[in-house]
Design a protein around this motif. Structure first.
Motif, mmCIF file in Angstrom:
data_model
loop_
_atom_site.group_PDB
_atom_site.id
_atom_site.type_symbol
_atom_site.label_atom_id
_atom_site.label_comp_id
_atom_site.label_asym_id
_atom_site.label_seq_id
_atom_site.Cartn_x
_atom_site.Cartn_y
_atom_site.Cartn_z
ATOM 1 N N SER A 137 -15.169 24.977 -30.813
ATOM 2 C CA SER A 137 -16.486 25.598 -30.953
ATOM 3 C C SER A 137 -17.601 24.627 -30.587
ATOM 4 N N HIS A 138 -17.467 23.366 -31.024
ATOM 5 C CA HIS A 138 -18.497 22.378 -30.722
ATOM 6 C C HIS A 138 -18.536 22.055 -29.235
ATOM 7 N N LEU A 139 -17.363 22.005 -28.583
ATOM 8 C CA LEU A 139 -17.336 21.729 -27.155
ATOM 9 C C LEU A 139 -17.995 22.862 -26.377
ATOM 10 N N ALA A 140 -17.762 24.090 -26.818
ATOM 11 C CA ALA A 140 -18.411 25.228 -26.168
ATOM 12 C C ALA A 140 -19.929 25.136 -26.323
ATOM 13 N N GLY A 141 -20.372 24.701 -27.491
ATOM 14 C CA GLY A 141 -21.803 24.536 -27.719
ATOM 15 C C GLY A 141 -22.394 23.453 -26.843
ATOM 16 N N ALA A 142 -21.661 22.338 -26.686
ATOM 17 C CA ALA A 142 -22.129 21.250 -25.829
ATOM 18 C C ALA A 142 -22.232 21.716 -24.381
ATOM 19 N N ARG A 143 -21.253 22.516 -23.946
ATOM 20 C CA ARG A 143 -21.294 23.030 -22.579
ATOM 21 C C ARG A 143 -22.553 23.880 -22.371
ATOM 22 N N ARG A 144 -22.866 24.716 -23.349
ATOM 23 C CA ARG A 144 -24.050 25.567 -23.226
ATOM 24 C C ARG A 144 -25.332 24.729 -23.199
ATOM 25 N N GLU A 145 -25.365 23.629 -23.968
ATOM 26 C CA GLU A 145 -26.537 22.759 -23.962
ATOM 27 C C GLU A 145 -26.716 22.092 -22.610
ATOM 28 N N ILE A 146 -25.610 21.672 -21.991
ATOM 29 C CA ILE A 146 -25.703 21.078 -20.656
ATOM 30 C C ILE A 146 -26.196 22.122 -19.658
ATOM 31 N N GLU A 147 -25.669 23.351 -19.767
ATOM 32 C CA GLU A 147 -26.110 24.425 -18.887
ATOM 33 C C GLU A 147 -27.610 24.663 -19.043
#
Length: 377
Positions: A137-147
């Motif tokens: 879940s945290h990795l998915a959140g980090a990906r969205r922040e980079i996007e």
């Protein structure tokens, strides 16, 4: 009065992203920290960074994904400097990563920091960093922040991340920076800020460790030389006495057994030496690049000591290289004597190969250091 907005690079859609961060060792044994590091950071690249870049048709590549043949260290430096975008994983404050990041900051080009929560280095903690934890879940959140960061940067321009020490270096090359022209940076800069090489302590510690490795290699070579001389005397005496082949073979076996320990020591120390070289090489090159763009008046007292240390280390290494080269040539001739010598000779030859390659990098460091010191070759 509204607070001044951060300076931004004008919008320019990036096409290539170079990913700076710890890589680990894919060939290390399973369960070791080196292999776990490789798997962890490969996962961050594949699950977080690459998909975020792909969404905006940006090609992401790590150092181990550079396809072109050539000097990997030169290629890394070129990617760090020339890529449209750099995403840097600063988890743990890896020295190699930090100096590649420092080199990138000099360019003023778009840079995004990410890092594992709880492992952010203190000296860049004030720079906005996308934090992640190693869970889905945290990795998915980090990906969205980079996007999100990419979306804003492509639309409005990327914030310029320029530490004060790099701004000061740029001022000596190109005159007043845009920050100085704004009137805000020069007024607040502390004249007692640490010198450029105050940030190179980790490199210096690594160089001291390499000096220790060179000493251990020299000691092992001397031990092998003494054992070889003693073994040759015994074998020659048996040959002159027309001793049977079995007696001469027994002498060779004893000689081979005596070589085992120093040969294993050589292979272990040379591996540590080469590993440390891999860790330090890009960092040292980045440090030399930072020194090169810094005015001599701004370099500080530690700069000369650092450059002289590189030169002294290379000179010491060259002395050891002469011994290592002779030992390697001698070792290759021993393989034909008996199969019992193959294992120690193999270890010795592998150590020689590692040391020769690593010392070649030192020669490049020293050449650049001499140039910066303006001393004769």
């Amino acid at each position: 009065m509204n607070a001044p907005q951060p300076l931004r690079q004008q919008p320019d859609r990036p096409r290539m992203c170079f990913v700076v961060g710890p890589i680990g060792d894919p060939y290390a044994a399973h369960g070791t920290s080196e292999h776990e590091s490789y798997e962890h950071h490969l996962g961050i690249f594949e699950q977080v960074i690459a998909p975020a870049c792909e969404k905006y048709e940006i090609t992401a590549v790590r150092a181990d994904g550079i396809a072109h043949a050539g000097d990997i260290n030169e290629q890394i430096c070129r990617h760090v400097i020339e890529s449209d975008l750099v995403i840097a994983d600063v988890s743990g404050g890896n020295p190699n990563v930090m100096y590649e990041l420092g080199l990138r900051h000099i360019t003023g080009k778009p840079t995004i920091h990410i890092g594992e929560a709880g492992q952010l280095p203190f000296d860049i903690a004030s720079i906005r960093t996308i934090r992640y934890q190693p869970s889905r879940s945290h990795l998915a959140g980090a990906r969205r922040e980079i996007e999100s960061a990419l979306e804003v940067g492509i639309r409005d321009g990327f914030e310029l991340l320029t530490p004060a020490r790099v701004v000061r270096a740029l001022q000596t090359v190109d005159g007043p920076s845009s920050l100085e022209q704004s009137g805000s940076e020069e007024e607040t800069m502390d004249e007692d800020l640490p010198g450029l090489l105050d940030d190179f302590a980790a490199i210096e510690d690594g160089l001291d460790e390499m000096t220790s490795h060179l000493g251990a290699i020299t000691k092992a070579i001397e031990t092998i030389g003494t054992l070889t001389e003693q073994g040759n005397v015994e074998i020659l005496d048996l040959a002159q006495a027309n001793a049977p082949a079995s007696a001469r073979l027994a002498a060779v076996v004893r000689y081979a057994e005596s070589l085992s320990m120093p040969a294993e020591e050589m292979i272990a120390v040379s591996a540590a030496f080469a590993e440390r070289m891999v860790t330090l090489d890009s960092g040292v090159r980045a440090a030399l690049s930072l020194i090169e763009v810094t005015s001599p008046d701004e370099r500080g007292e530690g700069t000369r000591e650092f450059l002289e240390q590189l030169i002294a280390l290379e000179e010491s290494a060259q002395e050891g290289l002469a011994q290592v080269g002779f030992l390697g040539a001698s070792a290759r001739g021993l393989i034909r004597v008996s199969r019992h010598l193959r294992t120690p000779v193999k270890d010795i030859s592998a150590a020689v190969k590692r040391m020769t390659s690593a010392i070649a990098c030192m020669g490049e460091w020293a050449a650049k250091a001499r140039d910066l010191l303006d001393t004769p070759e």
